[in-house]
Design a protein around this motif. Structure first.
Motif, PDB file in Angstrom:
ATOM      1  N   PHE A 224       7.909   0.675 -17.333  1.00 29.45           N
ATOM      2  CA  PHE A 224       8.921   0.343 -18.344  1.00 29.45           C
ATOM      3  C   PHE A 224       8.437   0.716 -19.749  1.00 29.45           C
ATOM      4  N   ASP A 225       7.147   0.516 -19.970  1.00 26.59           N
ATOM      5  CA  ASP A 225       6.571   0.932 -21.249  1.00 26.59           C
ATOM      6  C   ASP A 225       6.618   2.462 -21.369  1.00 26.59           C
ATOM      7  N   ALA A 226       6.313   3.146 -20.273  1.00 22.35           N
ATOM      8  CA  ALA A 226       6.358   4.617 -20.289  1.00 22.35           C
ATOM      9  C   ALA A 226       7.789   5.101 -20.533  1.00 22.35           C
ATOM     10  N   LEU A 227       8.765   4.428 -19.920  1.00 21.81           N
ATOM     11  CA  LEU A 227      10.170   4.835 -20.107  1.00 21.81           C
ATOM     12  C   LEU A 227      10.598   4.676 -21.568  1.00 21.81           C
ATOM     13  N   ASP A 228      10.001   3.689 -22.258  1.00 19.77           N
ATOM     14  CA  ASP A 228      10.298   3.512 -23.693  1.00 19.77           C
ATOM     15  C   ASP A 228       9.739   4.652 -24.530  1.00 19.77           C
ATOM     16  N   ARG A 229       8.708   5.319 -24.002  1.00 18.98           N
ATOM     17  CA  ARG A 229       7.997   6.296 -24.831  1.00 18.98           C
ATOM     18  C   ARG A 229       8.404   7.744 -24.564  1.00 18.98           C
ATOM     19  N   ILE A 230       9.145   7.988 -23.483  1.00 12.49           N
ATOM     20  CA  ILE A 230       9.515   9.391 -23.219  1.00 12.49           C
ATOM     21  C   ILE A 230      10.778   9.771 -24.004  1.00 12.49           C
ATOM     22  N   THR A 231      10.974  11.051 -24.160  1.00 14.63           N
ATOM     23  CA  THR A 231      12.176  11.556 -24.825  1.00 14.63           C
ATOM     24  C   THR A 231      13.042  12.260 -23.773  1.00 14.63           C
ATOM     25  N   PRO A 232      14.322  12.445 -24.074  1.00 14.59           N
ATOM     26  CA  PRO A 232      15.192  13.082 -23.073  1.00 14.59           C
ATOM     27  C   PRO A 232      14.656  14.433 -22.621  1.00 14.59           C
ATOM     28  N   GLY A 233      14.717  14.668 -21.315  1.00 12.28           N
ATOM     29  CA  GLY A 233      14.217  15.929 -20.755  1.00 12.28           C
ATOM     30  C   GLY A 233      15.375  16.751 -20.229  1.00 12.28           C
ATOM     31  N   ALA A 234      15.212  17.268 -19.013  1.00 11.07           N
ATOM     32  CA  ALA A 234      16.226  18.154 -18.422  1.00 11.07           C
ATOM     33  C   ALA A 234      17.613  17.517 -18.502  1.00 11.07           C
ATOM     34  N   GLY A 235      18.607  18.302 -18.948  1.00 12.43           N
ATOM     35  CA  GLY A 235      19.985  17.838 -19.015  1.00 12.43           C
ATOM     36  C   GLY A 235      20.214  16.782 -20.085  1.00 12.43           C
ATOM     37  N   GLY A 236      19.260  16.624 -21.005  1.00 12.96           N
ATOM     38  CA  GLY A 236      19.402  15.608 -22.051  1.00 12.96           C
ATOM     39  C   GLY A 236      19.278  14.194 -21.519  1.00 12.96           C
ATOM     40  N   GLU A 237      18.757  14.054 -20.300  1.00  9.97           N
ATOM     41  CA  GLU A 237      18.662  12.738 -19.675  1.00  9.97           C
ATOM     42  C   GLU A 237      17.223  12.223 -19.701  1.00  9.97           C
ATOM     43  N   LEU A 238      17.088  10.902 -19.681  1.00 11.73           N
ATOM     44  CA  LEU A 238      15.745  10.326 -19.555  1.00 11.73           C
ATOM     45  C   LEU A 238      15.354  10.386 -18.085  1.00 11.73           C
ATOM     46  N   GLN A 239      14.333  11.168 -17.794  1.00 12.97           N
ATOM     47  CA  GLN A 239      13.950  11.424 -16.409  1.00 12.97           C
ATOM     48  C   GLN A 239      12.853  10.458 -15.950  1.00 12.97           C
ATOM     49  N   LEU A 240      13.067   9.851 -14.812  1.00 23.99           N
ATOM     50  CA  LEU A 240      12.048   8.950 -14.257  1.00 23.99           C
ATOM     51  C   LEU A 240      10.745   9.713 -14.017  1.00 23.99           C
ATOM     52  N   THR A 241      10.873  10.950 -13.565  1.00 23.82           N
ATOM     53  CA  THR A 241       9.648  11.713 -13.271  1.00 23.82           C
ATOM     54  C   THR A 241       8.849  11.996 -14.553  1.00 23.82           C
ATOM     55  N   ASP A 242       9.519  12.106 -15.708  1.00 24.87           N
ATOM     56  CA  ASP A 242       8.770  12.291 -16.963  1.00 24.87           C
ATOM     57  C   ASP A 242       7.936  11.050 -17.280  1.00 24.87           C
ATOM     58  N   ALA A 243       8.490   9.880 -17.003  1.00 24.62           N
ATOM     59  CA  ALA A 243       7.738   8.645 -17.251  1.00 24.62           C
ATOM     60  C   ALA A 243       6.551   8.545 -16.290  1.00 24.62           C
ATOM     61  N   VAL A 244       6.763   8.953 -15.035  1.00 16.74           N
ATOM     62  CA  VAL A 244       5.649   8.953 -14.067  1.00 16.74           C
ATOM     63  C   VAL A 244       4.582   9.948 -14.524  1.00 16.74           C
ATOM     64  N   ALA A 245       5.027  11.125 -14.999  1.00 18.07           N
ATOM     65  CA  ALA A 245       4.070  12.141 -15.470  1.00 18.07           C
ATOM     66  C   ALA A 245       3.276  11.613 -16.654  1.00 18.07           C
ATOM     67  N   LEU A 246       3.930  10.876 -17.535  1.00 23.84           N
ATOM     68  CA  LEU A 246       3.223  10.303 -18.695  1.00 23.84           C
ATOM     69  C   LEU A 246       2.133   9.335 -18.218  1.00 23.84           C
ATOM     70  N   LEU A 247       2.480   8.501 -17.256  1.00 19.98           N
ATOM     71  CA  LEU A 247       1.482   7.551 -16.724  1.00 19.98           C
ATOM     72  C   LEU A 247       0.307   8.301 -16.105  1.00 19.98           C
ATOM     73  N   ILE A 248       0.611   9.355 -15.345  1.00 30.60           N
ATOM     74  CA  ILE A 248      -0.482  10.125 -14.717  1.00 30.60           C
ATOM     75  C   ILE A 248      -1.402  10.677 -15.801  1.00 30.60           C
ATOM     76  N   SER A 249      -0.808  11.199 -16.874  1.00 32.01           N
ATOM     77  CA  SER A 249      -1.623  11.813 -17.940  1.00 32.01           C
ATOM     78  C   SER A 249      -2.502  10.775 -18.626  1.00 32.01           C
TER      79      SER A 249
END
Ligand code: UTP
Length: 300
Positions: A224-249
């Motif tokens: 949930f913290d990661a979802l707060d920190r990501i910006t819109p990705g593909a299709g202008g949408e907030l992508q769950l996979t971007d938040a997972v990628a942020l956590l991995i990084s």
């Protein structure tokens, strides 16, 4: 940098089912009927997924819905008048079917007022979690992962490794470009891989593996913290996979369970038709007749 996971225990109590999307691939039907309620034989996909969550130990289903899709939550409410009518008419089997959804687990809804993506939908569930809930399960209602049971295995893996656990299906390389694909390394368990990244719809040559994402997630509440920190990705949408990628990084452990089984994508008419036929062939009432008819039909 290493990120502290909230809770190393595998268990989860809440299963989030995002059901606030537009369902454009099912237009025109989805003008009026949420795609989550389309029947697989006689039961909506979302009930099959709710049953899977209950079987894996969830005691609460949090349906993310949108204005106009109230029928999804309505479906899980008891209808005492209908139950009485069925009982009076001696329709015992139907009565059991009607009672099943409301009895599976507690169902609550949260709204996503605009369809800003799966990540945004999941984020709406964050404030609903109790302080002691270290993880949450997310099940996509248009993705049937069969046989059921993978969530329980995912909980075991989280208990072992901590962090977050996703579900993968090994697909033939020539089909891989239709999927989100994991970049993984092996662990000691054959069915568990460590995830280092994810690529959306790569070409067959560029795909880092043949392990494709299926719609089951067991996410540490750090998501949930990661979802707060990501910006819109593909299709202008907030992508769950971007938040997972942020956590991995940031060093958060992410693993996949490679599910040995099948999958149906109910999100498009072609996948839905296959699921319907597959389930209908196994149905005690309709299976034999359908098999005979299909056999004849396919001779043409
Ligand atoms: P999909 O991409 O399959 O659903 O999202 P969609 O957007 O409704 O379908 P199309 O592409 O327009 O045909 C997977 C799940 O995530 C939910 C959907 O309801 C679906 O169950 N979702 C998607 C949301 O809840 N909110 C969103 O903003 C997007």
């Amino acid at each position: 940098m290493s990120v502290q996971t909230s809770d190393a225990a595998g268990a989860f109590r809440t299963a989030v089912v995002p059901a606030a999307g537009l369902g454009t691939r099912f237009l025109p039907t989805t003008k009026a009927v949420p795609k989550e309620l389309l029947p697989v034989v006689d039961t909506p996909g979302i009930e099959l997924v709710a049953a899977e969550a209950a079987e894996a130990g969830a005691d609460r289903l949090l349906v993310v819905t949108s204005p106009g899709k109230e029928a999804v939550a309505e479906y899980f409410r008891r209808d005492e008048d209908l139950e009485l009518t069925l009982a009076e008419r001696g329709k015992g089997a139907l009565l059991e079917k009607v009672k099943r959804a409301p009895e599976l687990l507690d169902v609550a809804t949260v709204y996503q007022y605009e369809p800003k993506g799966l990540g945004h939908a999941v984020a709406q569930a964050g404030p609903e979690l109790a302080d002691d809930e270290g993880a949450v399960a997310v099940l996509l209602p248009d993705d049937l992962v069969l046989p059921t049971g993978v969530l329980s295995r995912m909980a075991e893996v989280r208990a072992q490794f901590g962090g977050s656990v996703l579900c993968a299906i090994d697909v033939p390389r020539e089909q891989i470009s239709a999927y989100g694909v994991f970049d993984v390394t092996d662990t000691d368990a054959d069915d568990v891989k460590q995830v280092h990244g994810m690529v959306e719809k790569p070409s067959a040559d560029d795909a880092p593996s043949t392990f494709a994402a299926a719609g089951r997630y067991l996410l540490d509440r750090a998501i949930f913290d990661a979802l707060d920190r990501i910006t819109p990705g593909a299709g202008g949408e907030l992508q769950l996979t971007d938040a997972v990628a942020l956590l991995i990084s940031e060093g958060h452990p992410v693993h996949v369970v490679v599910h040995d089984g099948g999958r149906h994508d109910l999100g498009n008419p072609g996948g839905y038709a296959r699921a319907f036929v597959d389930f209908a062939l196994q149905d005690p009432d309709y299976g034999d007749g359908l098999r005979d008819w299909l056999t004849e039909r396919l001779k043409d």
